[in-house]
Design an enzyme around this catalytic site. Structure first.
Site, mmCIF file in Angstrom:
data_model
loop_
_atom_site.group_PDB
_atom_site.id
_atom_site.type_symbol
_atom_site.label_atom_id
_atom_site.label_comp_id
_atom_site.label_asym_id
_atom_site.label_seq_id
_atom_site.Cartn_x
_atom_site.Cartn_y
_atom_site.Cartn_z
ATOM 1 N N HIS A 82 0.841 -1.210 0.000
ATOM 2 C CA HIS A 82 0.000 0.000 0.000
ATOM 3 C C HIS A 82 0.866 1.246 0.000
ATOM 4 O O HIS A 82 1.962 1.252 0.560
ATOM 5 C CB HIS A 82 -0.975 0.010 1.176
ATOM 6 C CG HIS A 82 -0.352 -0.075 2.541
ATOM 7 N ND1 HIS A 82 0.058 1.052 3.237
ATOM 8 C CD2 HIS A 82 -0.065 -1.120 3.344
ATOM 9 C CE1 HIS A 82 0.556 0.676 4.411
ATOM 10 N NE2 HIS A 82 0.502 -0.641 4.501
ATOM 11 N N ASP A 84 -0.384 4.282 1.039
ATOM 12 C CA ASP A 84 -0.780 5.257 2.064
ATOM 13 C C ASP A 84 -0.061 4.987 3.388
ATOM 14 O O ASP A 84 0.422 3.873 3.640
ATOM 15 C CB ASP A 84 -2.305 5.276 2.273
ATOM 16 C CG ASP A 84 -2.886 3.942 2.712
ATOM 17 O OD1 ASP A 84 -2.434 2.887 2.207
ATOM 18 O OD2 ASP A 84 -3.795 3.933 3.566
ATOM 19 N N ASP A 114 6.378 0.811 7.078
ATOM 20 C CA ASP A 114 5.004 0.458 6.688
ATOM 21 C C ASP A 114 4.523 1.402 5.603
ATOM 22 O O ASP A 114 3.862 2.377 5.909
ATOM 23 C CB ASP A 114 4.114 0.526 7.936
ATOM 24 C CG ASP A 114 2.731 -0.034 7.701
ATOM 25 O OD1 ASP A 114 2.505 -0.655 6.645
ATOM 26 O OD2 ASP A 114 1.863 0.166 8.565
ATOM 27 N N GLU A 146 -5.136 1.461 2.375
ATOM 28 C CA GLU A 146 -5.047 0.225 3.149
ATOM 29 C C GLU A 146 -5.310 0.524 4.616
ATOM 30 O O GLU A 146 -6.025 -0.207 5.304
ATOM 31 C CB GLU A 146 -3.652 -0.402 2.996
ATOM 32 C CG GLU A 146 -3.529 -1.801 3.608
ATOM 33 C CD GLU A 146 -3.074 -1.836 5.063
ATOM 34 O OE1 GLU A 146 -3.079 -2.918 5.649
ATOM 35 O OE2 GLU A 146 -2.732 -0.781 5.626
ATOM 36 N N GLU A 147 -4.724 1.621 5.080
ATOM 37 C CA GLU A 147 -4.788 1.936 6.504
ATOM 38 C C GLU A 147 -6.199 2.293 6.976
ATOM 39 O O GLU A 147 -6.466 2.335 8.167
ATOM 40 C CB GLU A 147 -3.829 3.088 6.843
ATOM 41 C CG GLU A 147 -2.351 2.778 6.564
ATOM 42 C CD GLU A 147 -1.742 1.787 7.553
ATOM 43 O OE1 GLU A 147 -2.459 1.291 8.445
ATOM 44 O OE2 GLU A 147 -0.535 1.508 7.407
ATOM 45 N N GLU A 175 4.325 -6.306 3.838
ATOM 46 C CA GLU A 175 4.087 -5.640 5.128
ATOM 47 C C GLU A 175 5.271 -5.936 6.040
ATOM 48 O O GLU A 175 5.891 -6.996 5.939
ATOM 49 C CB GLU A 175 2.806 -6.183 5.776
ATOM 50 C CG GLU A 175 1.521 -5.694 5.168
ATOM 51 C CD GLU A 175 1.163 -4.253 5.519
ATOM 52 O OE1 GLU A 175 1.845 -3.653 6.371
ATOM 53 O OE2 GLU A 175 0.229 -3.732 4.905
ATOM 54 N N HIS A 369 3.680 3.059 12.476
ATOM 55 C CA HIS A 369 2.625 3.880 13.098
ATOM 56 C C HIS A 369 3.143 4.707 14.280
ATOM 57 O O HIS A 369 2.354 5.266 15.022
ATOM 58 C CB HIS A 369 1.428 3.030 13.561
ATOM 59 C CG HIS A 369 0.731 2.299 12.448
ATOM 60 N ND1 HIS A 369 -0.595 1.978 12.483
ATOM 61 C CD2 HIS A 369 1.190 1.832 11.259
ATOM 62 C CE1 HIS A 369 -0.933 1.331 11.358
ATOM 63 N NE2 HIS A 369 0.147 1.236 10.608
HETATM 64 ZN ZN LIG Z 1 0.948 -1.610 6.276
#
Ligand SMILES: [Zn+2]
Length: 401
Positions: A82, A84, A114, A146-147, A175, A369
């Protein structure tokens, strides 16, 4: 294979870091458009001779990119990720999150782990085989959102199926897993329940309908449910938390001590183990509300209301054991066995669409994150030969005609 000069004796070759730094510089926080990044990648992959397609979101603000090298009429290897990233607001970063910073063998920046590190690896891996005649194609699938619920991957699968396209024969989603191999994860559902009561003076409780009481009943039922689910543990060796979890995330209600509260709003989530009924918790809660909570609430006042809404929902991922891609990922990484990811991913969409998929990529989910997110040079460096061998094995099978 020559990747160019190294940044330092222990660091990875330059191209991976400079490409990662370009990708990090695009602020692709999920609320924003990812089109600038997609444009950059598209141009680069076209220059390398890949066939590039865009699959735009309904509002046109975002797009998935699907790039293919090799024949289009057979399924090949899909390297997926992903574009984003999660927001940086409210996080204490030591430097600008969108300017890659290297220090002590690490690359810091939002999305380094990520999962733009993997996107950079996938691009370089595709460029490295640009002049090879692949027997089975290599696909790069870079998605949006995705998030916030994997909407991009879901749209990509819908569109490919609607167009009658041959789907990839297998996929690896990079991932962050420290190159462990994951073949399953839990599903997720988020539910909001609104209780509309009738206000009144607290000294005359029978004149109103207290919205906190039914909300508290539902919370108590959720606590019980979690205990019941924990007692039914399964797959102890694959999952760190081997049962369907339930969690109440928010409860907002009431205004003052002497007012019967006329509203309460409850948000809860549950994460279902693969193979279990994904509606079990929801059905239990709805049944409980209908049988026990609503009648008592409305007996207090006929205007009392309860509304339940599923606000987010995603199926579990479960790739049956023993697939070709699982075996190959285990062989190439040296991992002993495939286990469960401790997070949600697009793997549910791809496996659901019939594409055998594993999660395996650079970086650690513990770094994702967070402020000062990073991926190590070691992880990036490990990824290049690994992807090269993966492509070799799937797209250039020995002995094939
Ligand atoms: Zn991810």
């Amino acid at each position: 294979m020559q990747f160019g000069k190294r940044t330092d004796p222990h660091g990875p070759p330059m191209p991976i870091v400079s490409l990662l730094s370009r990708l990090v510089a695009f602020d692709t926080t999920s609320v924003l458009s990812n089109l600038a990044l997609i444009g950059f990648v598209e141009e680069r992959l076209r220059a390398a001779g890949l066939e590039v397609e865009r699959y735009a979101s309904e509002d046109g603000r975002k797009a998935n990119l699907l790039a293919t090298l090799g024949p289009l009429d057979v399924g090949g290897l899909m390297l997926a990720g992903h574009t984003d990233v999660v927001p940086v607001e409210g996080q204490a970063w030591s430097s600008d999150p969108f300017t890659l910073r290297e220090a002590e063998g690490r690359c810091y920046g939002r999305g380094t782990a990520d999962m733009k590190g993997f996107l950079a690896l996938a691009i370089l891996a595709a460029e490295a085989v640009r002049h090879r005649r692949l027997k089975l194609p290599l696909h790069l699938a870079f998605t949006y959102d995705e998030e916030t619920g994997c909407q991009g991957a879901a749209l990509l699968m819908r569109r490919l199926k609607a167009a009658g396209r041959v789907l990839p024969r297998c996929a690896v989603i990079g991932e962050p897993s420290n190159f462990q191999v994951f073949r399953m994860h839990k599903g997720i559902a988020g539910v909001r329940v609104r209780f509309r009561g009738v206000e009144g003076h607290s000294g005359k409780p029978r004149k109103g309908a207290n919205a906190i009481y039914p909300a508290a009943q539902v919370v108590a039922r959720l606590v019980e449910l979690e205990a019941e689910l924990e007692a039914r543990r399964s797959m102890e060796s694959e999952f760190e938390v081997p049962y369907t979890t339930v969690s109440v995330g928010r409860l907002r209600a009431g205004t003052a001590l002497n007012i019967i509260p006329n509203h309460a709003e409850l948000l809860f989530e549950y994460r279902t183990m693969p193979g279990e009924d994904p509606d079990y918790v929801l059905n239990q809660v709805m049944g409980y509300i209908e049988e026990r909570v609503r009648p008592a609430f409305q007996a207090r006042h006929p205007d009392a209301r309860i509304e339940l809404q599923v606000v987010t929902r995603g199926a579990p991922m479960l790739l049956p054991p023993g697939s070709e891609i699982e075996a190959l990922a285990l062989e190439l990484t040296g991992a002993r066995r495939a286990t469960a990811a401790p997070y949600y991913s697009e793997g549910a969409e791809y496996v659901g669409a019939g594409i055998p998929t594993v999660l395996c990529g650079p970086g650690d989910i513990d770094q994702a994150h967070r402020p000062d997110e990073y991926v190590t040079h070691e992880q990036l460096q490990r990824g290049l030969p690994l992807l090269a061998r993966l492509i070799e094995r799937v797209c250039l099978p020995q002995g094939a005609a």
